[in-house]
Design an enzyme around this catalytic site. Structure first.
Site, mmCIF file in Angstrom:
data_model
loop_
_atom_site.group_PDB
_atom_site.id
_atom_site.type_symbol
_atom_site.label_atom_id
_atom_site.label_comp_id
_atom_site.label_asym_id
_atom_site.label_seq_id
_atom_site.Cartn_x
_atom_site.Cartn_y
_atom_site.Cartn_z
ATOM 1 N N TYR A 114 59.618 49.034 78.539
ATOM 2 C CA TYR A 114 59.879 50.312 79.223
ATOM 3 C C TYR A 114 61.373 50.569 79.246
ATOM 4 O O TYR A 114 62.154 49.658 79.531
ATOM 5 C CB TYR A 114 59.326 50.290 80.657
ATOM 6 N N GLU B 204 62.984 54.028 80.239
ATOM 7 C CA GLU B 204 63.297 55.430 80.573
ATOM 8 C C GLU B 204 64.804 55.623 80.628
ATOM 9 O O GLU B 204 65.539 54.780 81.155
ATOM 10 C CB GLU B 204 62.667 55.807 81.917
ATOM 11 N N ASP C 281 62.037 74.853 62.676
ATOM 12 C CA ASP C 281 60.976 73.873 62.827
ATOM 13 C C ASP C 281 60.688 73.329 61.424
ATOM 14 O O ASP C 281 59.953 73.939 60.652
ATOM 15 C CB ASP C 281 59.735 74.532 63.439
ATOM 16 N N THR D 176 58.837 66.533 62.439
ATOM 17 C CA THR D 176 57.963 65.372 62.613
ATOM 18 C C THR D 176 58.458 64.285 61.659
ATOM 19 O O THR D 176 59.185 64.563 60.703
ATOM 20 C CB THR D 176 56.500 65.709 62.236
ATOM 21 N N LYS E 20 55.040 63.244 58.119
ATOM 22 C CA LYS E 20 54.500 64.007 56.994
ATOM 23 C C LYS E 20 55.187 63.529 55.702
ATOM 24 O O LYS E 20 55.127 62.351 55.402
ATOM 25 C CB LYS E 20 54.672 65.504 57.268
ATOM 26 N N ARG F 120 54.020 58.282 63.182
ATOM 27 C CA ARG F 120 53.710 59.526 63.894
ATOM 28 C C ARG F 120 54.767 59.710 64.969
ATOM 29 O O ARG F 120 54.993 58.832 65.794
ATOM 30 C CB ARG F 120 52.323 59.460 64.525
HETATM 31 C C1 LIG Z 1 55.545 73.700 61.678
HETATM 32 C C2 LIG Z 1 54.977 72.652 62.579
HETATM 33 N N1 LIG Z 1 55.561 72.434 63.766
HETATM 34 C C3 LIG Z 1 55.092 71.505 64.625
HETATM 35 C C4 LIG Z 1 54.012 70.726 64.300
HETATM 36 C C5 LIG Z 1 53.471 69.786 65.331
HETATM 37 O O1 LIG Z 1 53.542 68.459 65.023
HETATM 38 P P1 LIG Z 1 52.631 67.389 65.810
HETATM 39 O O2 LIG Z 1 51.276 67.485 65.231
HETATM 40 O O3 LIG Z 1 53.346 66.099 65.587
HETATM 41 O O4 LIG Z 1 52.635 67.778 67.266
HETATM 42 C C6 LIG Z 1 53.382 70.900 63.060
HETATM 43 C C7 LIG Z 1 52.224 70.060 62.699
HETATM 44 O O5 LIG Z 1 51.575 70.190 61.738
HETATM 45 C C8 LIG Z 1 53.877 71.903 62.186
HETATM 46 O O6 LIG Z 1 53.286 72.137 61.010
#
Ligand SMILES: Cc1ncc(COP(=O)(O)O)c(C=O)c1O
Length: 423
Positions: free
Chosen positions: A54, A56, A200, A226, A229, A235
């Site tokens: 842990y 935090e 994003d 993320t 991918k 993850r």
């Molecule tokens: C453009 C976009 N933003 C955010 C996410 C969210 O990711 P997560 O599934 O890890 O929450 C995704 C997931 O596919 C995505 O395609």
């Protein structure tokens, strides 16, 4: 002492399910654009004793004792992420791409503020304003879309909407869009209305790491992504930002959006940022794009229309109506999954069908590229997918094609034959 027996002895039922999933991943060809196959080293970091701790807070400012090594791991992950993407600040604690957006929006906006983002039915993500998601409930989303003819982002429309609604934030970066995004143009529009520019990059971050896609970091105030991918890590999520937003971002991750960080996943992120900076990752990410282009071209040659005329990244959408006006995404994706190819149905721009049924499929090449497939296999795969869909009412003909799918999967397995599915 902790029970150190292997999972096969401690919980044979669960071990059996993991083994079944290995078999599924080995026997199918995976074209889900958001998936990949992680390595043994990634599983080792992700499944390590760092999970026990842990911590935090942030390095040097923790609410728990015993965090010296955890601090080193998190600093390593942060520094590697900053170096890889040329960012001033990195938060590596964020649990996922959605959590990254939750934290990033709340770091710099107040509930009720206006955000300009892509329509969900034309490529945007749930966290870009869906009414059933926190984003749509907390913020006032205004949506831009693609041009009906080109099926590409209409920057004139983005600018007009920005001037009309004066959003506090503009979001670019999508779940189902296959063209390059003009980061500089978005930056100019954001500057014109004094909006924060958030990218994003959840889908394309791996390509950016391998220089197979232009890097938004120099243009954006904040980049969320993320790690699981095309980046081929654990993850999880990551937020990159300008230094002036660093404190707000960190506070919005912890304590606003999350509690204790997943230190095992942060270790795996450190590993993935290291691996993504190596020369062979550049080769890998460029091959992903090459494979996507060839696969899209092969399907187009067989008469299946590719949305927006092709792809410049790792994915693309196809319009099934060009093959058969009655064929839906739901039917096609289920039929293909039953015949060795796993992918997902997807709405296409201006789709008259519901998001649950759809007229399209989304295909992506990160997994097949990890498995070692090249252009030659993409040509064959594209042909086989279209033939399976075309002959779906004739079980005998379909078998001929599915035999070839199985041969392809066997020739390029996701994992070795005797792999148990865990580190
Ligand atoms: C453009 C976009 N933003 C955010 C996410 C969210 O990711 P997560 O599934 O890890 O929450 C995704 C997931 O596919 C995505 O395609």
């Amino acid at each position: 002492m902790s029970d150190m027996r292997p999972i096969e002895q401690v919980d044979p039922l669960l071990a059996g399910l993991i083994q079944k999933e290995v078999d599924r991943q080995r026997s199918q060809i995976h074209l889900i654009a958001s998936e990949n196959y992680i390595s043994m080293a990634m599983m080792q970091a992700s499944g390590s004793v760092l999970s026990n701790k842990y911590s935090e807070g942030y390095p040097g400012r923790r609410y728990y004792e015993g965090c010296a090594i955890i601090d080193e791991v998190e600093v390593l992950a942060r520094e590697r992420a900053k170096r890889l993407f040329g960012a001033e600040h990195a938060n590596v604690q964020v649990h996922s791409g959605s959590q990254a957006n939750l934290a990033a929006y709340n770091a710099v906006l107040e509930p009720g503020d206006t955000i300009l983002g892509m329509r969900l039915d034309q490529g945007g993500h749930l966290t870009h304003g869906s009414p059933v998601n926190f984003s749509g409930k907390l913020f006032n989303f205004v949506a831009y879309g693609v041009d009906e003819k080109t099926e590409q982002i209409d920057l004139d429309q983005v600018r007009a909407l920005a001037l009309e609604h004066r959003p506090k934030m503009i979001v670019a970066g999508y779940s189902a869009y296959s063209q390059l995004i003009d980061w500089a143009a978005f930056r100019r529009i954001a500057d014109e209305v004094d909006a924060i520019f958030l990218v994003d990059a959840a889908h394309i971050i791996g390509l950016i790491a391998g220089s197979a896609h232009p890097n938004p970091t120099p243009h954006a105030d904040i980049v969320t992504a993320t790690t699981h991918k095309a980046l081929r890590g654990p993850r999880g999520g990551v937020i990159l930002s300008r230094e002036k937003f660093a404190k707000q971002i960190d506070k919005a991750v912890f304590p606003f959006a999350q509690g204790g960080p997943l230190n095992n996943q942060i270790a795996a992120k450190a590993l993935c940022f290291e691996l993504a900076g190596r020369a062979d990752f550049k080769t890998y990410s460029n091959q992903i794009v090459r494979n996507a282009k060839v696969l899209a071209g092969a399907m187009d040659d067989e008469g299946l229309r590719v949305i927006s005329g092709g792809t410049e990244n790792h994915m693309f959408l196809v319009d099934l109506r060009s093959l058969d006006p009655d064929l839906t995404g739901k039917e096609a994706s289920q039929f293909l999954d039953d015949h060795g190819v796993t992918l997902n149905r997807n709405a296409i721009p201006f789709d008259p069908r519901s998001p649950f049924i759809t007229s399209g499929l989304r295909l992506g090449t990160p997994s097949v590229t990890t498995a070692g497939m090249m252009q030659e296999q993409m040509v064959l795969l594209g042909k086989l997918i279209v033939e399976i869909l075309r002959k779906r009412i004739d079980p005998y003909s379909v078998t001929l094609y599915t035999d070839q799918i199985r041969e392809l999967a066997d020739a390029f397995p996701a994992y070795p034959e005797d792999f148990a599915g865990h580190a």
